[in-house]
Design an enzyme around this catalytic site. Sequence first.
Site, PDB file in Angstrom:
ATOM      1  N   CYS A 250     -60.720 -80.066  -2.237  1.00 39.33           N
ATOM      2  CA  CYS A 250     -61.371 -78.906  -2.835  1.00 39.33           C
ATOM      3  C   CYS A 250     -60.224 -77.988  -3.253  1.00 39.33           C
ATOM      4  O   CYS A 250     -59.089 -78.452  -3.380  1.00 39.33           O
ATOM      5  CB  CYS A 250     -62.357 -78.231  -1.878  1.00 39.33           C
ATOM      6  SG  CYS A 250     -61.654 -77.721  -0.295  1.00 39.33           S
ATOM      7  N   VAL A 251     -60.468 -76.727  -3.460  1.00 39.64           N
ATOM      8  CA  VAL A 251     -59.386 -75.857  -3.939  1.00 39.64           C
ATOM      9  C   VAL A 251     -58.251 -75.781  -2.922  1.00 39.64           C
ATOM     10  O   VAL A 251     -57.080 -75.969  -3.249  1.00 39.64           O
ATOM     11  CB  VAL A 251     -59.921 -74.447  -4.267  1.00 39.64           C
ATOM     12  CG1 VAL A 251     -58.760 -73.499  -4.569  1.00 39.64           C
ATOM     13  CG2 VAL A 251     -60.857 -74.503  -5.459  1.00 39.64           C
TER      14      VAL A 251
END
Length: 232
Positions: free
Chosen positions: A136-137
């Site tokens: 994810c980020v």
Amino acid sequence: MEIEGVTEQFEEFKDNAVQDILKESVDVEISQSSESSESIQSRLLSPFLNNLSELTDDLILTSAASVNPHILETFNISCIVSCAPELPYTPLQDDVIYHRINIIDSGNSRILPFFDETADLIHEVCSAGKKTLVYCVAGVSRSATICIAYLMKHHQLPLLEAYNFVKLRRPRIKPNCGFFKQLIEYEKQLFGSNTVHMVFNECVQMEIPDVYDNEYRIITNCSKKRCSSGRH
């Protein structure tokens, strides 16, 4: 108009000249170095490698910053699970399976409906002797939650063990409280009982998983001590 055209050509010439100089300096640096090409590549990749967390032989957890063609090739990645719909969809290799989970990192987001499908995909890739990279980020909340759910379903680890297993290999993980509540719900579905519970924490005035309770208390106590010392 002619002057504008000449100006544009001059600016383009300057840009190209700068790029040529930079390329020459890099070529000279590499040619003067005693490092092998493999060593140079390893050094260039080291910032990305330090951000990779190998949970099992077939599963890697990381952040978006470390997802690039070199990493995919180095680790022979066959499947990518992206838990960051806010990032552009840019497949890096045609022969890699891409699975996107459209979920934002919010305690109100429903991530549980994605657990079975994604866990089964990771298991299928693993059974074929191939590797999956989940990101994810930041590689902290959404992707960590997905990896924990996979370990619960296909490695039969209770939630507490699955969480500790991932945290040992990537200490920065911190699924948001809403995601943890859904992991607790998933554990109940899988095993009929729970090893982690939501508890009310007075320090933050909300329900948090009990595995976070001591951590929040320590942070709050330290904050109180700093405030007290500042008043003296």
